[in-house]
Enzyme design. Structure first.
Site, mmCIF file in Angstrom:
data_model
loop_
_atom_site.group_PDB
_atom_site.id
_atom_site.type_symbol
_atom_site.label_atom_id
_atom_site.label_comp_id
_atom_site.label_asym_id
_atom_site.label_seq_id
_atom_site.Cartn_x
_atom_site.Cartn_y
_atom_site.Cartn_z
ATOM 1 N N LYS A 1 -2.411 -1.963 -3.186
ATOM 2 C CA LYS A 1 -3.477 -1.134 -2.599
ATOM 3 C C LYS A 1 -3.086 0.331 -2.726
ATOM 4 O O LYS A 1 -2.384 0.859 -1.868
ATOM 5 C CB LYS A 1 -3.694 -1.507 -1.124
ATOM 6 C CG LYS A 1 -4.684 -0.598 -0.397
ATOM 7 C CD LYS A 1 -5.175 -1.181 0.904
ATOM 8 C CE LYS A 1 -6.061 -0.196 1.649
ATOM 9 N NZ LYS A 1 -6.768 -0.791 2.772
ATOM 10 N N GLU B 1 0.816 -1.224 0.000
ATOM 11 C CA GLU B 1 0.000 0.000 0.000
ATOM 12 C C GLU B 1 0.844 1.265 0.000
ATOM 13 O O GLU B 1 1.245 1.747 1.056
ATOM 14 C CB GLU B 1 -0.950 0.025 1.223
ATOM 15 C CG GLU B 1 -1.809 1.287 1.251
ATOM 16 C CD GLU B 1 -2.798 1.354 2.414
ATOM 17 O OE1 GLU B 1 -2.743 0.488 3.310
ATOM 18 O OE2 GLU B 1 -3.618 2.285 2.426
HETATM 19 P P1 13P Z 1 -9.418 4.143 3.920
HETATM 20 O O1 13P Z 1 -10.249 3.417 2.887
HETATM 21 O O2 13P Z 1 -10.211 4.747 5.034
HETATM 22 O O3 13P Z 1 -8.426 5.090 3.287
HETATM 23 O O4 13P Z 1 -8.569 3.037 4.679
HETATM 24 C C1 13P Z 1 -7.951 2.054 3.989
HETATM 25 C C2 13P Z 1 -6.718 1.681 4.698
HETATM 26 O O5 13P Z 1 -6.556 0.551 5.074
HETATM 27 C C3 13P Z 1 -5.697 2.712 4.901
HETATM 28 O O6 13P Z 1 -4.500 2.105 5.340
#
Ligand code: 13P
Length: 339
Positions: free
Chosen positions: A218, A176
């Site tokens: 992500k 991510e």
């Molecule tokens: P949000 O969809 O609230 O951005 O959170 C996703 C997430 O896991 C952020 O690390």
């Protein structure tokens, strides 16, 4: 039953399904609870997650749930550990393994994510607790002169080290890199920064021998800054996001699971829907939403046991809407029908 990493990665992006990110750290869940005026005690956190995880029908739209360290050790009211409760519904339990974003030395306004020391041992423990996938979040801010290449490459390097260790442990890494939407920057700037970020991330992943078939990405969508004037509309966001990812993400990656990152719930759904309506794409385009799946549910629950059914209905509705967005079958009219 043993699952290969490829099977798990593909199951997480199964048609019509996406991921619930319920891995808020203690600091973040406190912020969420502050917004509804309830105290962030261990029991309140347990009760809130219990409500989400026991929602009947959610598993039709939710393939996996990302848990926090405290949550993976907690149990439902009937004593069933949360990871087992999820598996019983066919939902795959995962775990956030980073230790948060800290200030990056010699780089005002920029962050580096910590958590690599001792990670191999922690991963082994999470396998024992039932986790089948992991998540690590890097944070990239857009501002005056930032992000620096220094910030992008140090975060990409850490993401790849984490991903390689996860795969070694038999866990599917969700990589991510989040380019934040805070600021008044244009969608063109978001495109450029997201592009630089993905270039660094996939270079490091490749150099560190991460198997693309056994991971998920992500990312943020390509959006105008939160405070920008004349923000890009749904179709433009969808087109720019797909264009950016086609340039950088190998087709071997089974899926891209977007974060919501401060978009309204309905925008997050509409953007995903528009992208899938433009398909087919080389990878599945899905969701791994925190706020965009939970916000209405948290509000409806408000910390009161009497509101559990209302909280579950609100969560199920968002899960359904995002499930439809996986195939471009969502329409904003469906929101009114529910209301
Ligand atoms: P949000 O969809 O609230 O951005 O959170 C996703 C997430 O896991 C952020 O690390």
């Amino acid at each position: 039953m043993a699952h290969t990493l490829e099977e798990t990665a593909r199951a997480l992006v199964a048609p019509g399904k996406g991921i619930l990110a319920a891995d808020e750290s203690d600091g973040t869940i406190k912020k969420r609870f502050d917004s509804i005026g309830i105290e962030s005690t261990e029991e309140n956190r347990r009760a809130y997650r219990d409500m989400l995880f026991t929602t009947a029908g959610a598993a039709e739209h939710i393939s996996g749930v990302i848990l926090f360290d405290e949550t993976i050790r907690q149990s439902a009211l009937d004593g069933t550990p949360f990871p087992k409760l999820l598996e019983q519904q066919g939902v795959i339990p995962g775990i956030k393994v980073d230790k948060g974003a800290k200030d990056l030395a010699h780089a005002p306004g920029e962050k580096i994510t910590e958590g690599l020391d001792g990670l191999r041992e922690r991963l082994a423990e999470y396998v024992g607790l039932g986790a089948r996938f992991t998540k690590w979040r890097a944070v990239i801010a857009i501002g005056d002169g930032i992000p620096s290449e220094y910030c992008l490459w140090t975060n990409a390097h850490a993401l790849a080290r984490y991903a390689a260790l996860s795969q070694e442990a038999g866990l599917v890494p969700i990589v991510e890199p989040e380019v934040l939407m805070d600021g008044d920057h244009s969608i063109e700037t978001a495109f450029d920064v997201t592009s630089r970020t993905l270039h660094a991330v996939f270079t490091e992943l490749r150099d560190q021998r991460v198997h693309f078939e056994q991971m998920l990405l992500k990312p943020n969508m390509v959006l105008s800054g939160y405070d920008a004037s004349g923000r890009a509309g749904v179709q433009e966001v969808a087109e720019q996001t797909v264009r950016c990812f086609r340039r950088h993400v190998p087709a071997a990656v089974p899926g891209i699971v977007f974060l919501s990152g401060g978009q309204t719930d309905e925008d997050a759904t509409a953007h995903l829907n528009a992208m899938n309506a433009m398909g087919p794409h080389p990878w599945e385009l899905s969701f791994s939403y925190g706020r965009a799946l939970q916000a209405p549910s948290l509000k409806a629950w408000a910390g009161d046991e009497a509101n559990v059914a209302a909280g579950q209905a609100a969560y199920l509705h968002r899960a359904k809407m995002n499930g439809l967005a996986r195939s471009g079958s969502y329409s904003p009219d469906l929101e009114k029908v529910a209301a």
